[in-house]
Design an enzyme around this catalytic site. Structure first.
Site, PDB file in Angstrom:
ATOM      1  N   ILE A 180       0.570  -1.064   0.219  1.00 12.04           N
ATOM      2  CA  ILE A 180      -0.246   0.291  -0.274  1.00 12.04           C
ATOM      3  C   ILE A 180       1.112   1.295   0.368  1.00 12.04           C
ATOM      4  O   ILE A 180       1.526   1.239   0.843  1.00 12.04           O
ATOM      5  CB  ILE A 180      -1.329   0.140   1.184  1.00 12.04           C
ATOM      6  CG1 ILE A 180      -1.799  -0.801   1.022  1.00 12.04           C
ATOM      7  CG2 ILE A 180      -1.736   1.025   1.546  1.00 12.04           C
ATOM      8  CD1 ILE A 180      -2.872  -0.945   1.988  1.00 12.04           C
ATOM      9  N   CYS A 186       1.865   6.209  -7.355  1.00 14.80           N
ATOM     10  CA  CYS A 186       1.164   5.520  -6.791  1.00 14.80           C
ATOM     11  C   CYS A 186       1.250   6.894  -5.654  1.00 14.80           C
ATOM     12  O   CYS A 186       2.001   7.940  -5.164  1.00 14.80           O
ATOM     13  CB  CYS A 186       1.222   5.163  -6.130  1.00 14.80           C
ATOM     14  SG  CYS A 186       0.621   4.628  -3.652  1.00 14.80           S
ATOM     15  N   THR A 188      -1.152   7.545  -2.537  1.00 14.56           N
ATOM     16  CA  THR A 188      -1.856   6.799  -1.824  1.00 14.56           C
ATOM     17  C   THR A 188      -0.679   7.537  -0.544  1.00 14.56           C
ATOM     18  O   THR A 188      -2.137   8.266   0.761  1.00 14.56           O
ATOM     19  CB  THR A 188      -2.029   5.759  -1.191  1.00 14.56           C
ATOM     20  OG1 THR A 188      -2.259   5.218  -2.680  1.00 14.56           O
ATOM     21  CG2 THR A 188      -2.780   4.726   0.059  1.00 14.56           C
ATOM     22  N   ARG A 189       0.437   7.446  -0.807  1.00 13.31           N
ATOM     23  CA  ARG A 189       0.934   8.066   1.450  1.00 13.31           C
ATOM     24  C   ARG A 189       0.894   9.519   0.874  1.00 13.31           C
ATOM     25  O   ARG A 189       0.499  10.187   2.427  1.00 13.31           O
ATOM     26  CB  ARG A 189       2.260   7.321   1.050  1.00 13.31           C
ATOM     27  CG  ARG A 189       1.894   5.950   1.406  1.00 13.31           C
ATOM     28  CD  ARG A 189       4.006   5.438   1.094  1.00 13.31           C
ATOM     29  NE  ARG A 189       3.702   4.160   1.302  1.00 13.31           N
ATOM     30  CZ  ARG A 189       4.913   3.368   1.394  1.00 13.31           C
ATOM     31  NH1 ARG A 189       6.040   3.980   0.969  1.00 13.31           N
ATOM     32  NH2 ARG A 189       4.548   2.575   1.405  1.00 13.31           N
TER      33      ARG A 189
HETATM   34  P1  5GP Z   1       5.769   0.171  -9.233  1.00 12.26           P
HETATM   35  O1  5GP Z   1       6.215  -1.278  -9.896  1.00 12.26           O
HETATM   36  O2  5GP Z   1       5.221   0.774 -10.860  1.00 12.26           O
HETATM   37  O3  5GP Z   1       6.330   0.790  -8.399  1.00 12.26           O
HETATM   38  O4  5GP Z   1       4.132  -0.390  -8.705  1.00 12.26           O
HETATM   39  C1  5GP Z   1       2.818  -0.810  -9.412  1.00 12.26           C
HETATM   40  C2  5GP Z   1       2.078  -1.056  -8.335  1.00 12.26           C
HETATM   41  O5  5GP Z   1       1.654   0.456  -8.362  1.00 12.26           O
HETATM   42  C3  5GP Z   1       0.654  -1.765  -9.081  1.00 12.26           C
HETATM   43  O6  5GP Z   1       0.856  -3.030  -9.195  1.00 12.26           O
HETATM   44  C4  5GP Z   1      -0.558  -1.501  -8.298  1.00 12.26           C
HETATM   45  O7  5GP Z   1      -0.772  -2.242  -6.896  1.00 12.26           O
HETATM   46  C5  5GP Z   1       0.322   0.114  -7.880  1.00 12.26           C
HETATM   47  N1  5GP Z   1      -0.855   0.990  -8.558  1.00 12.26           N
HETATM   48  C6  5GP Z   1      -1.224   1.587  -9.977  1.00 12.26           C
HETATM   49  N2  5GP Z   1      -1.795   2.744 -10.039  1.00 12.26           N
HETATM   50  C7  5GP Z   1      -1.821   2.791  -9.076  1.00 12.26           C
HETATM   51  C8  5GP Z   1      -2.603   4.058  -8.291  1.00 12.26           C
HETATM   52  O8  5GP Z   1      -3.211   4.844  -9.079  1.00 12.26           O
HETATM   53  N3  5GP Z   1      -2.658   4.218  -7.209  1.00 12.26           N
HETATM   54  C9  5GP Z   1      -1.843   3.509  -6.327  1.00 12.26           C
HETATM   55  N4  5GP Z   1      -2.479   3.990  -5.073  1.00 12.26           N
HETATM   56  N5  5GP Z   1      -1.076   2.588  -6.722  1.00 12.26           N
HETATM   57  C10 5GP Z   1      -1.177   1.951  -8.139  1.00 12.26           C
END
Ligand code: 5GP
Length: 348
Positions: A180, A186, A188-189
């Site tokens: 999360i 993302c 969210t944080r």
């Molecule tokens: P990355 O490998 O790019 O660091 O992370 C990929 C993950 O980010 C995805 O599998 C999903 O869990 C998360 N993610 C993708 N789109 C979003 C978004 O719009 N908001 C949030 N909070 N997480 C996302």
């Protein structure tokens, strides 16, 4: 009164793996394939457990073909039509064991999921994905999907703590998606102040899942092959990637020229870009918790896959693991204050 947990929680950037004496002669001896039997579906899996995220920029059919030819897995994003699924399945039957169909809990999601699964009997993986896996409604949803599809392997998430991993496994999920807030797009944080450092989340959630015979995916936060190694070292059974797979030929969207550099768009699945594309705008009750970025254009995905697998194999030889399976048993993390020497910049 609010409680403060004083245990230190760590991210990938806070640790390195300590090298260990090894009898391996070459990295080509390292076996990256894993075989699992899932707790609830009783189905088998055999492959290299690296997964393309179910984002519409990376979880595409085109990506799945290339990744499957290297033994990797793809969770297909949820915006393909039932007809597009049927056509893909007809043309690519061998790939179906390396992909999952994704669904949320929204109106119509379950109906579409059922149509796709009924049309494609060889499709055995379902990825139930919500931003917040802590709601009672989500647990209920996992139970219902399990009831309808007793022998399909269900991935479910996202959560970051052991008790919720257990609850979802007991509700019928096989593989719990952990993460999360660590994702590259993302927010969210920033928007909510909620999250959990990814390395600690993986260590704790893997322990909880493995105690029940379940599995976990470390989802988000990997910025380089070394981070994938750390996630496996921490006990992840699978590692899911978004940003590391973005910007390739296999990702949809045009290559743009910006300041003399070639780039492609990459965006979070709850970014304004994604919501405008798929849901007709950002719903009023929620803040958009994803961003849109331009990532460097990186050509064919196969070169990146080789780089990732090369890093994994090399890591295994450094700690004396002949197989990816042995990596977590051979892992000792050391806490560090610095990872890289960036005196000449931080590009590869
Ligand atoms: P990355 O490998 O790019 O660091 O992370 C990929 C993950 O980010 C995805 O599998 C999903 O869990 C998360 N993610 C993708 N789109 C979003 C978004 O719009 N908001 C949030 N909070 N997480 C996302």
């Amino acid at each position: 009164m609010p409680r403060i947990d004083n245990d230190i929680k760590l991210d990938f950037k806070d640790v390195l793996l300590r090298p260990k004496r090894s009898t391996l002669k070459s990295r080509s001896e390292v076996d990256l394939y894993r075989s699992y039997v899932f707790r609830n579906s009783k189905q088998n899996y055999d492959g290299i457990p690296v997964i393309a995220a179910n984002m519409d920029t990376v979880g595409t059919f085109t990506m799945a073909k290339e990744l499957a030819s290297n033994g990797l897995f793809t969770t297909i994003h949820k915006h393909y039509s039932v007809d597009a699924w049927k056509e893909f399945a007809e043309e690519n039957p061998a790939i179906l064991k390396h992909i999952a169909v994704s669904a949320g809990t929204g109106k119509g999601d379950f109906e579409k999921l059922t149509q796709i699964i009924e049309a494609i009997p060889a499709l055995k993986f379902i990825c139930l994905d919500v931003a917040n896996g802590y709601s009672e409604m989500f647990v209920q949803h996992v139970k219902e999907v399990r009831q309808h599809f007793p022998s399909h392997t269900i991935m479910a998430g996202n959560v970051v703590t052991g008790e919720m991993v257990e609850e979802l496994i007991l509700a019928g999920a096989d593989i719990i998606k952990v993460g999360i807030g660590p994702g590259s797009v993302c927010t969210t944080r920033k928007k909510t102040g909620v999250g959990y450092p990814q390395l600690s989340a993986v260590i704790e959630c893997a322990d909880a899942a493995h105690g029940l015979g379940g599995h976990i995916i470390s989802d988000g936060g990997c910025t380089c092959p070394g981070d994938i190694v750390k996630a496996f070292g921490a006990g992840a059974d699978f590692v899911m990637l978004g940003g590391m797979l973005a910007g390739h030929d296999q990702c949809p969207g045009d290559v743009l020229e910006k300041g003399g550099k070639k780039v492609k768009l990459f965006y979070g699945m709850s970014s304004a870009t994604a919501m405008n594309k798929h849901s007709g705008g950002v719903a009023e009750y929620r803040a958009s918790e994803g961003k849109t970025v331009e990532v460097p254009y990186r050509g064919d995905i196969n070169a990146t896959v080789l780089d990732i697998l090369g890093g994994l194999r090399s890591a295994c030889t450094y700690v004396g693991a002949g197989k990816l399976k042995e990596l977590s048993k051979r892992t000792t993390f050391i806490r560090v204050t610095q990872q890289l020497n960036n005196v000449y910049g931080n590009s590869a």
